[in-house]
Scaffold this active site. Structure first.
Site, PDB file in Angstrom:
ATOM      1  N   GLY A  97       0.841  -1.206   0.000  1.00  0.00           N
ATOM      2  CA  GLY A  97       0.000   0.000   0.000  1.00  0.00           C
ATOM      3  C   GLY A  97       0.867   1.244   0.000  1.00  0.00           C
ATOM      4  O   GLY A  97       1.943   1.253   0.597  1.00  0.00           O
ATOM      5  N   GLY A 100       6.556  -2.796   3.179  1.00  0.00           N
ATOM      6  CA  GLY A 100       6.211  -3.348   4.486  1.00  0.00           C
ATOM      7  C   GLY A 100       6.570  -4.820   4.563  1.00  0.00           C
ATOM      8  O   GLY A 100       7.430  -5.313   3.810  1.00  0.00           O
ATOM      9  N   ASP A 101       5.901  -5.517   5.441  1.00  0.00           N
ATOM     10  CA  ASP A 101       6.213  -6.921   5.718  1.00  0.00           C
ATOM     11  C   ASP A 101       6.281  -7.773   4.438  1.00  0.00           C
ATOM     12  O   ASP A 101       7.245  -8.519   4.228  1.00  0.00           O
ATOM     13  CB  ASP A 101       5.146  -7.463   6.684  1.00  0.00           C
ATOM     14  CG  ASP A 101       5.535  -8.802   7.257  1.00  0.00           C
ATOM     15  OD1 ASP A 101       6.527  -8.847   8.004  1.00  0.00           O
ATOM     16  OD2 ASP A 101       4.877  -9.802   6.930  1.00  0.00           O
ATOM     17  N   GLY A 102       5.279  -7.642   3.569  1.00  0.00           N
ATOM     18  CA  GLY A 102       5.222  -8.448   2.336  1.00  0.00           C
ATOM     19  C   GLY A 102       6.387  -8.141   1.415  1.00  0.00           C
ATOM     20  O   GLY A 102       7.079  -9.052   0.925  1.00  0.00           O
ATOM     21  N   ASP A 124       0.739   1.537   9.165  1.00  0.00           N
ATOM     22  CA  ASP A 124       0.193   0.763  10.287  1.00  0.00           C
ATOM     23  C   ASP A 124       1.114   0.707  11.502  1.00  0.00           C
ATOM     24  O   ASP A 124       0.689   0.311  12.585  1.00  0.00           O
ATOM     25  CB  ASP A 124      -0.100  -0.679   9.831  1.00  0.00           C
ATOM     26  CG  ASP A 124      -1.063  -0.734   8.654  1.00  0.00           C
ATOM     27  OD1 ASP A 124      -1.816   0.227   8.473  1.00  0.00           O
ATOM     28  OD2 ASP A 124      -1.051  -1.738   7.916  1.00  0.00           O
ATOM     29  N   ARG A 177     -25.310  12.445  18.671  1.00  0.00           N
ATOM     30  CA  ARG A 177     -25.118  11.093  18.135  1.00  0.00           C
ATOM     31  C   ARG A 177     -23.856  10.450  18.682  1.00  0.00           C
ATOM     32  O   ARG A 177     -22.973  11.121  19.191  1.00  0.00           O
ATOM     33  CB  ARG A 177     -24.876  11.172  16.625  1.00  0.00           C
ATOM     34  CG  ARG A 177     -26.075  11.283  15.787  1.00  0.00           C
ATOM     35  CD  ARG A 177     -25.605  11.455  14.347  1.00  0.00           C
ATOM     36  NE  ARG A 177     -26.749  11.571  13.470  1.00  0.00           N
ATOM     37  CZ  ARG A 177     -26.719  12.173  12.294  1.00  0.00           C
ATOM     38  NH1 ARG A 177     -25.612  12.715  11.847  1.00  0.00           N
ATOM     39  NH2 ARG A 177     -27.798  12.224  11.548  1.00  0.00           N
TER      40      ARG A 177
HETATM   41  O1  F6P Z   1      -1.055  -1.826   5.241  1.00  0.00           O
HETATM   42  C1  F6P Z   1      -1.577  -0.611   4.877  1.00  0.00           C
HETATM   43  C2  F6P Z   1      -3.046  -0.687   4.681  1.00  0.00           C
HETATM   44  O2  F6P Z   1      -3.436   0.609   4.413  1.00  0.00           O
HETATM   45  C3  F6P Z   1      -3.831  -1.335   5.828  1.00  0.00           C
HETATM   46  O3  F6P Z   1      -3.991  -0.449   6.905  1.00  0.00           O
HETATM   47  C4  F6P Z   1      -5.098  -1.728   5.125  1.00  0.00           C
HETATM   48  O4  F6P Z   1      -5.720  -2.836   5.737  1.00  0.00           O
HETATM   49  C5  F6P Z   1      -4.617  -2.129   3.762  1.00  0.00           C
HETATM   50  O5  F6P Z   1      -3.399  -1.469   3.541  1.00  0.00           O
HETATM   51  C6  F6P Z   1      -5.607  -1.802   2.670  1.00  0.00           C
HETATM   52  O6  F6P Z   1      -5.068  -2.095   1.448  1.00  0.00           O
HETATM   53  P1  F6P Z   1      -5.815  -1.931   0.031  1.00  0.00           P
HETATM   54  O7  F6P Z   1      -5.075  -0.834  -0.667  1.00  0.00           O
HETATM   55  O8  F6P Z   1      -5.635  -3.242  -0.621  1.00  0.00           O
HETATM   56  O9  F6P Z   1      -7.237  -1.561   0.308  1.00  0.00           O
END
Ligand code: F6P
Length: 370
Positions: free
Chosen positions: A16, A126-128, A151, A186
């Site tokens: 992302g 990130g991790d991936g 995150d 609300r």
């Molecule tokens: O890891 C970053 C992130 O923004 C997460 O917080 C979220 O779950 C995910 O990516 C959403 O990714 P996508 O772009 O596939 O909707």
């Protein structure tokens, strides 16, 4: 590719997007050019070298120059494009009988890098993306990782760029929602990203004076949330703000998942709707959701994230110059240092439910649903 003098490096952005990616690209490009190296940007993660047919003239690689990167520090997104789909280590392939299997196609990327005479890679992700970088390192690619994620869930580094921008914007949104919640008497239930970690919800919720914060690290009891909310309503204070991490879940339930497919990471969503639905039976006030989602990823990086990104990028090039590979630049406050990528991947950095920020929240009267 593992040893020898560097003449040409590549940089890519995976997963992302996060505010600060362009600042890292700029620092990598400028630091490398200063050393007399050529710099190339791979488009859309590794797709530029992996699936070249998708690009005009089969060329998914861009030469990065001082002119191209000059004004990009403040820009959101990534000038190289990115993807969090089609992981080349687990690439989804349809078989003859129509079922989908996951295939390791990483060798094609190693070949792609050779085609462009790339001596070393800076992989921002990130991790991936870092897991992929580690695999390429094992296959002999000289590679240094830079930790990215809004995150804040990567191990081995005190900070990741993008998080500060995401939290700042979430806090601003929560501030705004106080006014509309108050006017309509609300409950506003605000969902923020963060995957399986509650950092964004926790930091923005405490800073934005939320009444309730729900995070994955503390599974919630909706009855306790409802009782708490009912107990806070008075003549003067007849509204509430509930901040829900997208990964929050009830004690007797699981994550709110909207998509799960082979070769793709699970997509979370709907945690706030679930809370509103459950509250509707237990609280007399109207509850509405506001999903901040990808708004947290867009926009210009904060000063903190810009500086951090520039420092990460410059440090990555220093690491390559020193002959390092298979390492990630880690921010161990106040210094930039290097750790084996292996130490950063595979284990998430999550919120400590007994940690100091949670304690501060509790002392401020915030309910965490337990
Ligand atoms: O890891 C970053 C992130 O923004 C997460 O917080 C979220 O779950 C995910 O990516 C959403 O990714 P996508 O772009 O596939 O909707």
């Amino acid at each position: 590719m593992e040893n020898g003098t560097i003449k040409r490096i590549a940089v890519n952005t995976g997963g992302g997007d996060a505010p600060g990616l362009n600042a890292v690209i700029k620092a990598v490009t400028m630091s490398a050019i200063q050393r007399g190296w050529e710099v190339y940007g791979i488009r859309d993660g590794y797709n530029g070298v992996f699936l070249p047919a998708q690009y005009p003239n089969g060329d998914g690689v861009i030469r990065l120059t001082q002119e191209i990167v000059k004004d990009i520090t403040a820009m959101g997104g990534t000038i190289l494009g990115t993807t969090n789909r089609g992981n080349p280590l687990k690439f989804p392939m349809k078989t003859a009988n129509g079922t989908v299997v996951e295939v390791d196609r990483s060798d094609e990327i190693v070949e792609g890098l050779k085609r462009y005479n790339i001596d070393a890679v800076v992989a921002i992700g990130g991790d991936g993306s870092l897991t992929m970088a580690n695999e390429f390192h094992k296959k002999g690619v000289r590679i240094v990782g830079v930790p990215k994620t809004i995150d804040n869930d990567l191990s081995g580094t005190d900070t990741t760029f993008g998080f500060d921008t995401a939290v700042s914007f979430a806090t601003e949104c929560i501030d705004r929602l106080h006014y509309t919640a108050k006017s309509h008497k609300r409950i506003m239930v605000v969902e923020v990203m963060g995957r399986y970690a509650g950092w964004i919800a926790l930091n923005s919720g405490v800073s934005g004076s939320a009444d309730v914060i729900l995070i994955p690290e503390i599974p919630y009891d909706i009855k306790k949330v409802a009782d708490f909310l009912n107990g806070t309503f008075t003549e003067e204070k007849d509204y509430a703000i509930v901040v829900v991490a997208e990964g929050a879940f009830p004690r007797d339930g699981g994550y709110a998942v909207i998509e799960k497919e082979a070769g793709k990471s699970e997509r979370l969503g709907g945690a706030a709707d679930k809370v509103v639905e459950q509250l509707s039976h237990l609280v007399k006030k109207e509850a509405r959701t506001a999903i901040l989602g990808h708004l947290l990823r867009g926009g210009s990086p904060t000063t903190f994230d810009r500086l951090l990104s520039l420092r990460f990028g410059a440090a990555a090039v220093r690491a390559l110059e020193e002959g390092q590979s298979g390492v990630m630049v880690a921010h161990k406050v106040p210094n930039m240092t290097y750790i084996p990528i292996e130490e950063a991947i595979g284990k998430l950095k999550t919120v400590n439910p007994d940690g100091e920020t949670i304690r501060t929240g509790r002392e401020l009267g915030i309910c965490f649903g337990d």
